[in-house]
Design an enzyme around this catalytic site. Structure first.
Site: not given
Ligand code: PEP
Ligand code: MG
Length: 889
Positions: A26, A96, A105, A107, A352, A468, A758, A782, A843, A863
């Site tokens: 401010k 202020r 809000g 302070m 702001r 999961h 992993e 993993d 992944c 990637y």
């Molecule tokens: C992992 O372990 O990061 C992975 C991509 O395999 P999963 O989650 O299927 O074990």
């Molecule tokens: Mg795995």
């Protein structure tokens, strides 16, 4: 020496490197507006450094600071030709807070400071407005009494409400000077009664009390909670702005309001805001009077009669409009502005960067590029990648009534309402009857996949962000709240309890996977709209990034969704998910229960055509792009029946006595399945399973080739490798099967073989493993689990304790931990050392997390791969990573 207290006009503030850090947001903007020549009431900022000194000095303002404040006050007095505490023309002040980032809000603020039993009469005389003077004084007693002296606000409000009742009026505006006079005496009496102290009449005591109260509010509980939620460091402290008061409550040529330079909810380029005639700032936010619209257009759209500011104060409106344009041009961003009009004179009280929805953020960024206000790079850097989530999923209509009964982890974004069911079968049954279901489970297992698909949303009591339920729900784009320890599920009673309520099967609830809220009843949702601006921004992002973005997907539907979101291939196709289809699960169970290799081969033969068909579909959708297919990963027992009913069913189908099925289940049971007979260990024990899967992949490719259909490029991935020998043996198996299929079909198929990294040993031994792998894909789910030795499915139970004790600053299953990332970096270096051309990707769930993506870009992966709905987020985060690396952030 740097001055610690700076006048808004001070030249020094121009040369400060990070003015917001020193003067707070401010303060920095007030002085900048002052320098731009905008009408800002004179004042000064007590810097954040003073906050630090205040706490060091045992929460006191030392003499040096007090004399500096008095000096600055003299400058204001000169500027406005008024005197603090004067009995003819008294100067009134606002005090202020103002931290580096806005903490709405959180302070404290005190207005009308400098009024007492005497100056109030001087103000009445000077303004010829006794009602205004008395109203201002009672507001001051109320605010000061509450903020500085700790008297709860409701005591004051009760007095006003009771008084209005006796007088028989409804509104505060119906009270006159005499009424306020009486109430002022009542207010002072309440202060005395509650604090055993008189309301201070000394204006300097008022000022120093107010400044100290603002500093103290930095450590208030609400500010601490806000800081924790928004990751604001405690050591930043707040600044305090002391400013000459201007009055919006002196009559009908006065007003106060809040205005955005563009529409914060849809981004359209028109000013948007609210104001009130004859009012002070807090009236607009307090909700005691309904604010009116700023523009005529907005008023007409809302079909209300009360005149807009454009109509009631046209000259001031035009001046405000010009200033808003100037501010946007200067800050190159949408501004959220507070203003006051005192006797037709406009005063700017604050500006702001305005908070906005993701939709509005994208539109504003794209429009500002068109308007040549910002560059494409700036537009790309301006959008929070995580905020895109709300653009891709339906969200709750926040205007409806929301009764939150419990909270869990925001595992998969989007909102869904439906009837509570406790089994997958029930979810499917309801869905087949065209009813919406929310599947509520203690935790889900691969068995629940059909039910999860059928349900509109998933709620679990256990499991973290990579459990999961969370992973599968994100993949499917189903909203999911996971790991809610606040709910207590009884499968037997078909109920779940929260601290406030019991929910039975069939009751309707709503879950909000973007925030983790669990809500009683149905709440309406708002559908996402992926506009032209969104794809334009994405195309700019794509032009800046080096990292490719793939998706984790195993169904044609998810693959298509991901492709539409811009996925450049599949980074992880978890083939086990293809085994859970109703038609196949029996063959899978038959295969697992088989005693001999021959019997197993027969069962596998039944599975082969299904897998081949899946691959044909996916390879077609991802034509011309890489697809990483991972061979079977989870332990076999996950596919076996659990309930007696299911066991009987399977025994019937495979023609085995129930006892035998039960003993086989017993045999396959593992104490620690995550560390057990899974991944390539299955391929070593049962090579025929992997052979069938490879055959399905290569036959699918052969069929496409024969039909002249352009296919995806296959990358066969071996899971859970930790030794060189494992990958060597598995690679041989893949090549052997490929050779057979090529020979049978008399054609050549191009493919590569690689592995997941992993396990810590795999990372350490990456050089040896890279002798046999053409790519590495980091399975950081993993890898995090095994590096920490923390079960990814059970971490939810103690994660909050770890976050509370600052052992983790963030869930390591969400954002990559630096110990885990050290292992990734080591594997990258050792892998590249062996094979310069090795392809590297990620992944694990971290592949869709912006902070982890920055690490991936820095370490030079090729990637990232993430669930379909995170693909746009990853594209934007990858672009920002590249730009930030270039800017060395
Ligand atoms: C992992 O372990 O990061 C992975 C991509 O395999 P999963 O989650 O299927 O074990
Ligand atoms: Mg795995």
């Amino acid at each position: 020496m740097t001055k610690l207290i700076l006048n808004f006009n001070s030249k020094q503030s121009k040369s400060i490197k990070n003015p917001k850090n020193f003067l707070g947001g401010k303060g920095a903007n007030l002085s900048e507006m002052g320098r731009m020549g905008l009408p800002v009431p004179p004042g000064f900022t007590i810097s954040t450094k003073v906050c630090e000194i205040f706490y060091k000095d045992k929460k006191k303002l030392n003499n040096n600071l007090i004399s500096q404040i008095k000096k600055e006050l003299k400058i204001i007095e000169k500027d406005v030709s008024k005197k603090f505490g004067d009995l003819k023309n008294p100067l009134l002040l606002s005090v202020r807070s103002g931290a580096r980032v806005s903490m709405p809000g959180m302070m404290d603020t005190i207005l009308n400071l400098g009024l007492n039993d005497k100056t109030v009469n001087a103000l009445a005389l000077k303004t010829s407005n006794g009602r205004f003077a008395k109203d201002s004084y009672r507001r001051f007693i109320q605010m000061y009494g509450n903020v500085v002296m700790g008297v709860e606000s409701y005591h004051f409000e009760e007095l006003i409400e009771n008084y209005k009742l006796t007088k028989g009026v409804l509104l505060d505006t119906d009270l006159d000077e005499n009424d306020w006079n009486g109430l002022i005496e009542d207010f002072k009496r309440i202060v005395k009664e509650k604090t055993k102290k008189e309301f201070p009449q000394d204006v300097f005591q008022q000022l120093f009390g107010a400044i100290s109260a603002v500093f103290l509010s930095w450590e208030s509980n609400r500010a601490k909670v806000y800081r924790k939620l928004n990751k604001i460091p405690a050591e930043w402290g707040t600044a305090v702005n002391v400013q000459s008061m201007v009055f919006g409550n002196m009559g009908d040529d006065c007003a106060t309001g809040v205005v955005f330079t563009r529409n914060p909810s849809d981004g359209s380029n028109e000013i948007y805001g609210e104001y009130l005639i004859n009012a002070q700032g807090e009236d607009v936010v307090a909700g005691t009077r309904t604010p009116q619209y700023i523009t005529k257009k907005a008023r007409k759209n809302a079909k209300v009669e009360e005149p807009s500011m454009e109509e009631s104060l046209p000259k001031v409106f035009n001046e405000l409009k010009k200033i808003l344009k100037k501010l946007e041009k200067h800050y190159k961003d949408m501004q959220d502005v507070e203003f006051t009009v005192e006797n037709n004179k406009l005063w700017m009280l604050q500006t702001r960067s305005g908070k906005r929805t993701a939709k509005s953020a994208v539109k504003i960024a794209v429009d500002m590029v068109k308007e040549k206000l910002i560059s494409k790079k700036e537009a790309v850097l301006r959008i929070d990648p995580n905020s895109l989530d709300t653009l891709l999923h339906p969200t709750l209509d926040e205007n409806s009534t929301i009764n939150v009964i419990a909270n869990g982890l925001p595992a998969s974004p989007g909102a869904a309402s439906g009837k509570v069911v406790f089994t997958s079968e029930e979810a499917e049954r309801l869905t087949s009857m065209m009813q919406d279901a929310i599947l509520v489970r203690v935790e889900t297992s691969p068995e629940d996949i059909q039910g999860m698909h059928a349900a509109k949303g998933i709620l679990t009591a256990r499991g973290g962000m990579t459990s999961h339920a969370a992973v599968v729900a994100r993949g499917m784009g189903r909203p999911c709240v996971s790991g809610s320890s606040e709910i207590d599920i009884s499968y037997e009673m078909k109920t779940f309890k929260t601290s406030s309520m019991e929910i039975k099967e069939g009751d309707v609830i709503t879950i909000d996977g973007s925030t983790g809220r669990i809500i009683a009843g149905r709440v309406s949702t708002v559908k996402p709209e992926i506009s032209g601006d969104f794809s334009k921004l994405m195309s700019w992002a794509d032009s800046f990034r080096k990292l490719k973005v793939r998706t984790n997907s195993e169904t044609p539907k998810d693959t298509k969704t991901a492709k539409d979101f811009g996925a450049e291939g599949i980074g992880l196709c978890r083939t086990e998910h293809m085994f859970f289809d109703e038609e196949r699960i029996f063959s899978v169970r038959e295969m697992i229960l088989s005693k001999t290799k021959e019997d197993r081969a027969l069962a596998l033969e039944k599975l082969l055509p299904h897998q081949r068909k899946d691959f044909i579909d996916i390879f077609k959708i991802m034509s011309g792009l890489p697809v990483t297919v991972r061979l079977l990963d989870p332990p076999l027992h996950e596919f076996l029946p659990r309930t007696n009913k299911e066991i009987n069913e399977v025994a019937n189908i495979v023609n085995l006595p129930v006892k035998e099925v039960e003993s086989r289940i017993e045999e396959l049971h593992e104490q620690n399945p995550m560390l057990g007979h899974r991944g390539c260990r299955l391929g070593i024990s049962f090579p025929e399973i992997y052979e069938m899967q490879c055959r399905a992949i290569f036959e699918a490719l052969a069929e496409l080739k024969k039909n002249n259909i352009k296919s995806a490029f296959p990358e066969i991935m071996i899971p859970l490798v930790s030794t060189e020998a494992e990958i060597r043996i598995m690679k041989d198996l893949v090549i052997r099967t490929a050779n057979q299929v090529q020979k049978e079909n008399k054609l050549k198929i191009k493919f590569i073989v690689g592995t997941m990294i992993e396990l810590p040993r795999a990372a350490i031994k990456a050089k040896e493993i890279a002798k046999h792998a053409e790519f590495f894909s980091f399975g950081t789910n993993d890898l995090t689990q095994t590096t920490f030795g923390i079960s990814r499915d059970d971490s939810g139970k103690f994660l909050n304790d770890y976050l509370d004790h600052k052992i983790f600053s963030v869930d390591p299953f969400v954002s990559i931990d630096d110990g885990v990332s050290d292992l990734v970096q080591l594997a990258v270096e050792r892998g590249r050392n062996q094979n310069k051309k090795i392809k590297l990707g990620i992944c694990g769930e971290h592949g869709g997390d912006p902070n982890s993506i920055l690490f991936c870009a820095k370490v030079g992966l090729n990637y990232v791969s993430c669930s379909p709905y995170r693909v746009p987020i990853a594209r934007l985060a990858a672009a920002q990573s590249q730009l930030n690396i270039r800017n060395k952030i």
